[in-house]
Design a protein around this motif. Structure first.
Motif, PDB file in Angstrom:
ATOM      1  N   PRO A 160      42.240  45.557  43.582  1.00 49.66           N
ATOM      2  CA  PRO A 160      42.670  44.703  44.686  1.00 49.66           C
ATOM      3  C   PRO A 160      41.582  44.305  45.685  1.00 49.66           C
ATOM      4  O   PRO A 160      41.734  43.342  46.397  1.00 49.66           O
ATOM      5  CB  PRO A 160      43.753  45.521  45.391  1.00 49.66           C
ATOM      6  CG  PRO A 160      43.832  46.815  44.700  1.00 49.66           C
ATOM      7  CD  PRO A 160      42.920  46.814  43.537  1.00 49.66           C
ATOM      8  N   GLY A 161      40.449  44.983  45.736  1.00 49.02           N
ATOM      9  CA  GLY A 161      39.417  44.657  46.710  1.00 49.02           C
ATOM     10  C   GLY A 161      38.585  43.435  46.375  1.00 49.02           C
ATOM     11  O   GLY A 161      37.750  43.010  47.167  1.00 49.02           O
ATOM     12  N   ILE A 162      38.796  42.826  45.225  1.00 53.98           N
ATOM     13  CA  ILE A 162      37.980  41.682  44.814  1.00 53.98           C
ATOM     14  C   ILE A 162      38.471  40.418  45.513  1.00 53.98           C
ATOM     15  O   ILE A 162      39.659  40.104  45.502  1.00 53.98           O
ATOM     16  CB  ILE A 162      38.021  41.492  43.286  1.00 53.98           C
ATOM     17  CG1 ILE A 162      37.342  42.677  42.614  1.00 53.98           C
ATOM     18  CG2 ILE A 162      37.345  40.185  42.885  1.00 53.98           C
ATOM     19  CD1 ILE A 162      37.380  42.627  41.112  1.00 53.98           C
ATOM     20  N   ASP A 163      37.531  39.694  46.101  1.00 58.31           N
ATOM     21  CA  ASP A 163      37.818  38.410  46.735  1.00 58.31           C
ATOM     22  C   ASP A 163      36.893  37.389  46.084  1.00 58.31           C
ATOM     23  O   ASP A 163      35.670  37.446  46.275  1.00 58.31           O
ATOM     24  CB  ASP A 163      37.563  38.499  48.241  1.00 58.31           C
ATOM     25  CG  ASP A 163      37.826  37.191  48.970  1.00 58.31           C
ATOM     26  OD1 ASP A 163      38.165  36.179  48.307  1.00 58.31           O
ATOM     27  OD2 ASP A 163      37.685  37.179  50.200  1.00 58.31           O
ATOM     28  N   LEU A 164      37.434  36.479  45.310  1.00 55.99           N
ATOM     29  CA  LEU A 164      36.608  35.516  44.586  1.00 55.99           C
ATOM     30  C   LEU A 164      35.865  34.561  45.511  1.00 55.99           C
ATOM     31  O   LEU A 164      34.928  33.890  45.078  1.00 55.99           O
ATOM     32  CB  LEU A 164      37.450  34.742  43.573  1.00 55.99           C
ATOM     33  CG  LEU A 164      37.954  35.568  42.389  1.00 55.99           C
ATOM     34  CD1 LEU A 164      38.789  34.705  41.452  1.00 55.99           C
ATOM     35  CD2 LEU A 164      36.807  36.211  41.636  1.00 55.99           C
ATOM     36  N   ALA A 165      36.245  34.512  46.786  1.00 52.66           N
ATOM     37  CA  ALA A 165      35.498  33.704  47.748  1.00 52.66           C
ATOM     38  C   ALA A 165      34.226  34.429  48.186  1.00 52.66           C
ATOM     39  O   ALA A 165      33.305  33.817  48.703  1.00 52.66           O
ATOM     40  CB  ALA A 165      36.365  33.390  48.961  1.00 52.66           C
TER      41      ALA A 165
ATOM     42  N   LEU B 269      32.977  29.310  40.070  1.00 55.16           N
ATOM     43  CA  LEU B 269      34.335  29.533  39.551  1.00 55.16           C
ATOM     44  C   LEU B 269      34.841  28.367  38.709  1.00 55.16           C
ATOM     45  O   LEU B 269      35.731  28.544  37.888  1.00 55.16           O
ATOM     46  CB  LEU B 269      35.295  29.808  40.702  1.00 55.16           C
ATOM     47  CG  LEU B 269      35.060  31.111  41.459  1.00 55.16           C
ATOM     48  CD1 LEU B 269      35.963  31.187  42.677  1.00 55.16           C
ATOM     49  CD2 LEU B 269      35.277  32.307  40.557  1.00 55.16           C
ATOM     50  N   ASP B 270      34.269  27.171  38.896  1.00 54.57           N
ATOM     51  CA  ASP B 270      34.745  26.013  38.131  1.00 54.57           C
ATOM     52  C   ASP B 270      33.927  25.753  36.864  1.00 54.57           C
ATOM     53  O   ASP B 270      34.123  24.744  36.195  1.00 54.57           O
ATOM     54  CB  ASP B 270      34.800  24.765  39.013  1.00 54.57           C
ATOM     55  CG  ASP B 270      33.450  24.369  39.591  1.00 54.57           C
ATOM     56  OD1 ASP B 270      32.479  25.131  39.426  1.00 54.57           O
ATOM     57  OD2 ASP B 270      33.378  23.294  40.223  1.00 54.57           O
ATOM     58  N   THR B 271      33.059  26.695  36.482  1.00 58.46           N
ATOM     59  CA  THR B 271      32.300  26.568  35.233  1.00 58.46           C
ATOM     60  C   THR B 271      33.257  26.700  34.052  1.00 58.46           C
ATOM     61  O   THR B 271      34.049  27.634  33.985  1.00 58.46           O
ATOM     62  CB  THR B 271      31.220  27.670  35.137  1.00 58.46           C
ATOM     63  OG1 THR B 271      30.334  27.538  36.246  1.00 58.46           O
ATOM     64  CG2 THR B 271      30.444  27.572  33.845  1.00 58.46           C
ATOM     65  N   VAL B 272      33.192  25.758  33.121  1.00 55.72           N
ATOM     66  CA  VAL B 272      34.059  25.778  31.937  1.00 55.72           C
ATOM     67  C   VAL B 272      33.477  26.756  30.915  1.00 55.72           C
ATOM     68  O   VAL B 272      32.274  26.755  30.642  1.00 55.72           O
ATOM     69  CB  VAL B 272      34.189  24.362  31.330  1.00 55.72           C
ATOM     70  CG1 VAL B 272      35.015  24.394  30.044  1.00 55.72           C
ATOM     71  CG2 VAL B 272      34.826  23.422  32.344  1.00 55.72           C
ATOM     72  N   LEU B 273      34.344  27.596  30.375  1.00 53.59           N
ATOM     73  CA  LEU B 273      33.924  28.636  29.440  1.00 53.59           C
ATOM     74  C   LEU B 273      33.738  28.104  28.029  1.00 53.59           C
ATOM     75  O   LEU B 273      34.373  27.133  27.632  1.00 53.59           O
ATOM     76  CB  LEU B 273      34.958  29.767  29.417  1.00 53.59           C
ATOM     77  CG  LEU B 273      35.105  30.533  30.718  1.00 53.59           C
ATOM     78  CD1 LEU B 273      36.293  31.477  30.648  1.00 53.59           C
ATOM     79  CD2 LEU B 273      33.824  31.297  31.029  1.00 53.59           C
ATOM     80  N   ARG B 274      32.867  28.814  27.288  1.00 53.30           N
ATOM     81  CA  ARG B 274      32.657  28.519  25.872  1.00 53.30           C
ATOM     82  C   ARG B 274      33.043  29.752  25.057  1.00 53.30           C
ATOM     83  O   ARG B 274      33.180  30.851  25.602  1.00 53.30           O
ATOM     84  CB  ARG B 274      31.196  28.160  25.612  1.00 53.30           C
ATOM     85  CG  ARG B 274      30.777  26.885  26.348  1.00 53.30           C
ATOM     86  CD  ARG B 274      29.372  26.485  26.036  1.00 53.30           C
ATOM     87  NE  ARG B 274      28.439  27.554  26.406  1.00 53.30           N
ATOM     88  CZ  ARG B 274      27.130  27.428  26.396  1.00 53.30           C
ATOM     89  NH1 ARG B 274      26.581  26.307  26.033  1.00 53.30           N
ATOM     90  NH2 ARG B 274      26.356  28.437  26.741  1.00 53.30           N
ATOM     91  N   GLU B 275      33.186  29.566  23.774  1.00 54.87           N
ATOM     92  CA  GLU B 275      33.554  30.658  22.861  1.00 54.87           C
ATOM     93  C   GLU B 275      32.639  31.866  23.064  1.00 54.87           C
ATOM     94  O   GLU B 275      31.423  31.729  23.141  1.00 54.87           O
ATOM     95  CB  GLU B 275      33.454  30.163  21.405  1.00 54.87           C
ATOM     96  CG  GLU B 275      33.806  31.189  20.363  1.00 54.87           C
ATOM     97  CD  GLU B 275      35.296  31.431  20.207  1.00 54.87           C
ATOM     98  OE1 GLU B 275      35.664  32.474  19.662  1.00 54.87           O
ATOM     99  OE2 GLU B 275      36.102  30.590  20.639  1.00 54.87           O
ATOM    100  N   HIS B 276      33.232  33.047  23.167  1.00 57.13           N
ATOM    101  CA  HIS B 276      32.553  34.344  23.273  1.00 57.13           C
ATOM    102  C   HIS B 276      31.807  34.560  24.592  1.00 57.13           C
ATOM    103  O   HIS B 276      30.971  35.463  24.669  1.00 57.13           O
ATOM    104  CB  HIS B 276      31.608  34.588  22.087  1.00 57.13           C
ATOM    105  CG  HIS B 276      32.301  34.542  20.766  1.00 57.13           C
ATOM    106  ND1 HIS B 276      33.313  35.419  20.430  1.00 57.13           N
ATOM    107  CD2 HIS B 276      32.152  33.705  19.709  1.00 57.13           C
ATOM    108  CE1 HIS B 276      33.741  35.135  19.211  1.00 57.13           C
ATOM    109  NE2 HIS B 276      33.060  34.100  18.755  1.00 57.13           N
ATOM    110  N   ASP B 277      32.064  33.763  25.626  1.00 58.42           N
ATOM    111  CA  ASP B 277      31.457  34.023  26.933  1.00 58.42           C
ATOM    112  C   ASP B 277      31.996  35.332  27.498  1.00 58.42           C
ATOM    113  O   ASP B 277      33.152  35.687  27.272  1.00 58.42           O
ATOM    114  CB  ASP B 277      31.759  32.899  27.930  1.00 58.42           C
ATOM    115  CG  ASP B 277      30.809  31.713  27.808  1.00 58.42           C
ATOM    116  OD1 ASP B 277      29.777  31.840  27.108  1.00 58.42           O
ATOM    117  OD2 ASP B 277      31.094  30.671  28.426  1.00 58.42           O
ATOM    118  N   ARG B 278      31.148  36.061  28.244  1.00 54.54           N
ATOM    119  CA  ARG B 278      31.589  37.257  28.960  1.00 54.54           C
ATOM    120  C   ARG B 278      31.456  36.966  30.446  1.00 54.54           C
ATOM    121  O   ARG B 278      30.358  36.849  30.974  1.00 54.54           O
ATOM    122  CB  ARG B 278      30.751  38.483  28.593  1.00 54.54           C
ATOM    123  CG  ARG B 278      31.278  39.750  29.307  1.00 54.54           C
ATOM    124  CD  ARG B 278      30.442  40.964  29.033  1.00 54.54           C
ATOM    125  NE  ARG B 278      29.135  40.792  29.642  1.00 54.54           N
ATOM    126  CZ  ARG B 278      27.990  41.224  29.102  1.00 54.54           C
ATOM    127  NH1 ARG B 278      28.003  41.820  27.936  1.00 54.54           N
ATOM    128  NH2 ARG B 278      26.860  41.042  29.723  1.00 54.54           N
TER     129      ARG B 278
END
Length: 98
Positions: free
Chosen positions: A45-50, A63-72
């Motif tokens: 619960p302590g995570i704030d994405l801002a 946060l708006d980066t589009v993911l690709r196959e097998h991204d971590r």
């Protein structure tokens, strides 16, 4: 026809444990969406994405980066000390070399 999906992972390391979740997400999913889908925000619960930085394989991303196959996707903890200041303190406490 089924929507195309990709496999990604979301991870976050804490001193006492690690969070790692594999997900199948639709093509076009962003970093922020994957973090929310993973359940990380509910489990830690302590995570704030801002505030917390995010990255993919150690490279800082938004946060708006589009993911690709097998991204971590990695959600980073804030630094407890400024690395440059910590080095200055360590260097200042040592006797000068002659």
């Amino acid at each position: 026809m089924a929507e195309a999906s990709i496999q990604v992972q979301v991870c976050h390391a804490l001193p006492e444990r690690a969070f790692l979740r594999a997900l199948n997400v639709p093509v076009g999913t962003t970093v922020g969406q994957a973090v929310k889908l993973s359940g990380l925000l509910q489990e830690v619960p302590g995570i704030d994405l801002a505030v917390n930085l995010v990255g993919i394989y150690g490279k800082k991303k938004t946060l708006d980066t589009v993911l690709r196959e097998h991204d971590r996707v990695e959600v980073y903890r804030p630094l407890l000390a400024d690395p440059k200041e910590a080095r200055r303190r360590r260097a200042g406490s040592k006797p000068a070399k002659v």
